[in-house]
Enzyme design. Structure first.
Site, PDB file in Angstrom:
ATOM      1  N   LYS A 178      -3.587   7.058 -18.244  1.00 59.63           N
ATOM      2  CA  LYS A 178      -3.189   7.661 -20.225  1.00 59.63           C
ATOM      3  C   LYS A 178      -3.026   6.238 -20.776  1.00 59.63           C
ATOM      4  CE  LYS A 178      -1.708  11.908 -20.087  1.00 59.63           C
ATOM      5  NZ  LYS A 178      -0.442  13.159 -20.498  1.00 59.63           N
TER       6      LYS A 178
ATOM      7  N   HIS B  78       2.453  -7.045   2.819  1.00 59.65           N
ATOM      8  CA  HIS B  78       3.011  -5.432   2.931  1.00 59.65           C
ATOM      9  C   HIS B  78       4.073  -5.512   4.373  1.00 59.65           C
ATOM     10  CE1 HIS B  78       2.428  -1.966   4.387  1.00 59.65           C
ATOM     11  NE2 HIS B  78       0.765  -1.801   4.025  1.00 59.65           N
TER      12      HIS B  78
ATOM     13  N   ARG C 244      -1.745   5.836   6.326  1.00 62.96           N
ATOM     14  CA  ARG C 244      -0.859   5.625   7.051  1.00 62.96           C
ATOM     15  C   ARG C 244       0.261   5.413   6.186  1.00 62.96           C
ATOM     16  NH1 ARG C 244      -4.811   5.463   9.877  1.00 62.96           N
ATOM     17  NH2 ARG C 244      -5.731   3.899   8.308  1.00 62.96           N
ATOM     18  N   THR C 245       0.973   3.932   5.405  1.00 65.12           N
ATOM     19  CA  THR C 245       1.778   3.790   4.736  1.00 65.12           C
ATOM     20  C   THR C 245       2.389   5.151   3.897  1.00 65.12           C
ATOM     21  OG1 THR C 245       1.044   1.836   4.814  1.00 65.12           O
ATOM     22  CG2 THR C 245       2.283   2.538   2.736  1.00 65.12           C
TER      23      THR C 245
ATOM     24  N   ARG D  22       2.288   1.040  -3.698  1.00 64.99           N
ATOM     25  CA  ARG D  22       1.400  -0.114  -3.596  1.00 64.99           C
ATOM     26  C   ARG D  22       0.584   0.051  -4.424  1.00 64.99           C
ATOM     27  NH1 ARG D  22      -2.790   1.161   1.962  1.00 64.99           N
ATOM     28  NH2 ARG D  22      -0.886   0.037   2.688  1.00 64.99           N
TER      29      ARG D  22
HETATM   30  C1  NCD Z   1      -3.430  -2.486   5.589  1.00 60.85           C
HETATM   31  C2  NCD Z   1      -3.468  -2.435   4.674  1.00 60.85           C
HETATM   32  O1  NCD Z   1      -3.054  -1.694   3.252  1.00 60.85           O
HETATM   33  O2  NCD Z   1      -3.207  -3.325   3.858  1.00 60.85           O
HETATM   34  N1  NCD Z   1      -3.074  -0.954   6.075  1.00 60.85           N
HETATM   35  C3  NCD Z   1      -2.018   0.434   6.669  1.00 60.85           C
HETATM   36  O3  NCD Z   1      -0.921  -0.516   5.447  1.00 60.85           O
HETATM   37  N2  NCD Z   1      -1.834   0.010   7.638  1.00 60.85           N
HETATM   38  C4  NCD Z   1      -4.587  -2.954   6.306  1.00 60.85           C
HETATM   39  C5  NCD Z   1      -6.177  -2.557   5.803  1.00 60.85           C
HETATM   40  O4  NCD Z   1      -6.018  -1.908   4.900  1.00 60.85           O
HETATM   41  O5  NCD Z   1      -7.006  -3.224   6.552  1.00 60.85           O
END
Ligand code: NCD
Length: 331
Positions: A109, A158, A79-80, A130
């Site tokens: 590398k 997040h 999703r993100t 991320r």
């Molecule tokens: C979450 C995350 O990555 O922190 N997912 C997301 O971004 N929608 C929640 C999760 O991974 O459980």
């Protein structure tokens, strides 16, 4: 033909220059929800609503045409990453997607995060990151001169998820003040929980934290909750809070954060929201989940109108469109 005789490639008179709008987030990194007060929240939410109207009416616009976003993901994402990419593309921008495994980039590398972001900023106007380590987004932002957006730094924060979560609550229930919010599951390692909890403290809410002992909310976040003076209680069983909740925010046990997998096995099936449990819930409430779910919400709940998790995922795109436009000085 000499270079002096070359006809120019561009006719500058016919081109519109980059217009910069001076919103409070222009040029800023988005690293933590601590950056947001009620005023900034309502700015982002109203821009996100405009983004939704635009997408629903015409699908895309040119607001970010000519801009490029680098998406750098050292951890899995559906999703993100896709909503950031879709957000950029629906606003006419382009994307450098390093989301299908950094093993295909020079990270494999041995390149450091600092060098990777300093390279990406040579091509991109903003970087979404991320990474499994707490503080990684801040480190990247220290090196990068373009805005860095934190898409999850390990069990840390997040922020863009928390913004879309809060936006979803407002869209679903029409308000943020006066709500009873129950957060269920992995409150210890769940970064979405830390960020959303902190954002909710800007509002008049009561909070219930529902988890097994080893997954309780970390003390640092709990201390902030207590300092804010909100009505708060920790409970073990979701059945004790479901009847009063306006928002049930369910989360996955974060297997990847456990040093000892036998501990994970003990708590992984800690809770499942079932139709029977939902019978006790209010008629007007919402069940949310940042997703992915791995058994916390029974599939038969999906057709319940109170199940908001896929609408929540859709809102992620509008919020990220608003954020990208804001940090790039176009909102
Ligand atoms: C979450 C995350 O990555 O922190 N997912 C997301 O971004 N929608 C929640 C999760 O991974 O459980």
């Amino acid at each position: 033909m000499t270079t002096e005789e070359l006809p120019p490639l561009f006719n500058w008179d016919e081109m519109t220059p980059k217009v910069s709008r001076n919103n409070a987030l222009a040029g800023q990194d988005i690293l933590s929800v601590d950056q947001f007060d009620r005023e900034k929240l309502s700015f982002i939410f109203s821009r996100a609503s405009e983004m939704r109207d635009m997408v629903q009416r015409v699908g895309s616009a040119d607001l970010l045409r000519g801009y490029v976003l680098a998406c750098l993901f050292y951890e899995p994402s559906t999703r993100t990453s896709s909503s950031f990419i879709a957000a950029m593309e629906r606003l006419g921008g382009g994307v450098i997607p390093i989301t299908q495994g950094v093993q295909f980039s020079s990270v494999s590398k041995g390149e450091t995060l600092a060098d990777t972001v300093r390279t990406l900023e040579q091509y991109a106007d903003a970087i979404v990151l991320r990474h499994p380590e707490v503080g990684s987004a801040r480190l990247a932002a220290d090196y990068a001169s373009v805005p860095v957006l934190n898409a999850g730094d390990g069990p840390g924060e997040h922020p863009t998820q928390a913004l879309l979560d809060l936006f979803t609550i407002r869209e679903e229930l029409g308000r943020l003040d006066g709500l009873k919010v129950a957060m269920v599951g992995d409150l210890r390692y769940g970064r979405t929980v830390q960020s959303l909890t902190k954002l909710l403290l800007h509002f008049d809410v009561s909070l219930r934290f529902v988890s097994p002992e080893i997954l309780r909310l970390p003390l640092t976040t709990m201390n902030q909750v207590i300092a804010a003076g909100v009505d708060v209680r920790e409970v073990y069983d979701v059945a004790d809070v479901i009847q009063n909740a306006d928002v049930l925010y369910v989360t996955r046990v974060q297997k990847e954060r456990f040093a000892d997998l036998t501990q994970y096995e003990e708590v992984k099936n800690y809770c499942e929201i079932t139709p029977e449990l939902m019978e006790a819930a209010k008629e007007r409430m919402v069940v949310m989940h940042p997703l992915p779910r791995v058994g916390e919400i029974h599939y038969s709940i999906d057709k319940d109108p109170r199940a908001a998790y896929f609408r929540q995922a859709q809102n992620g795109m509008y919020i990220r469109m608003a954020l990208l436009a804001a940090v790039l000085g176009r909102a």
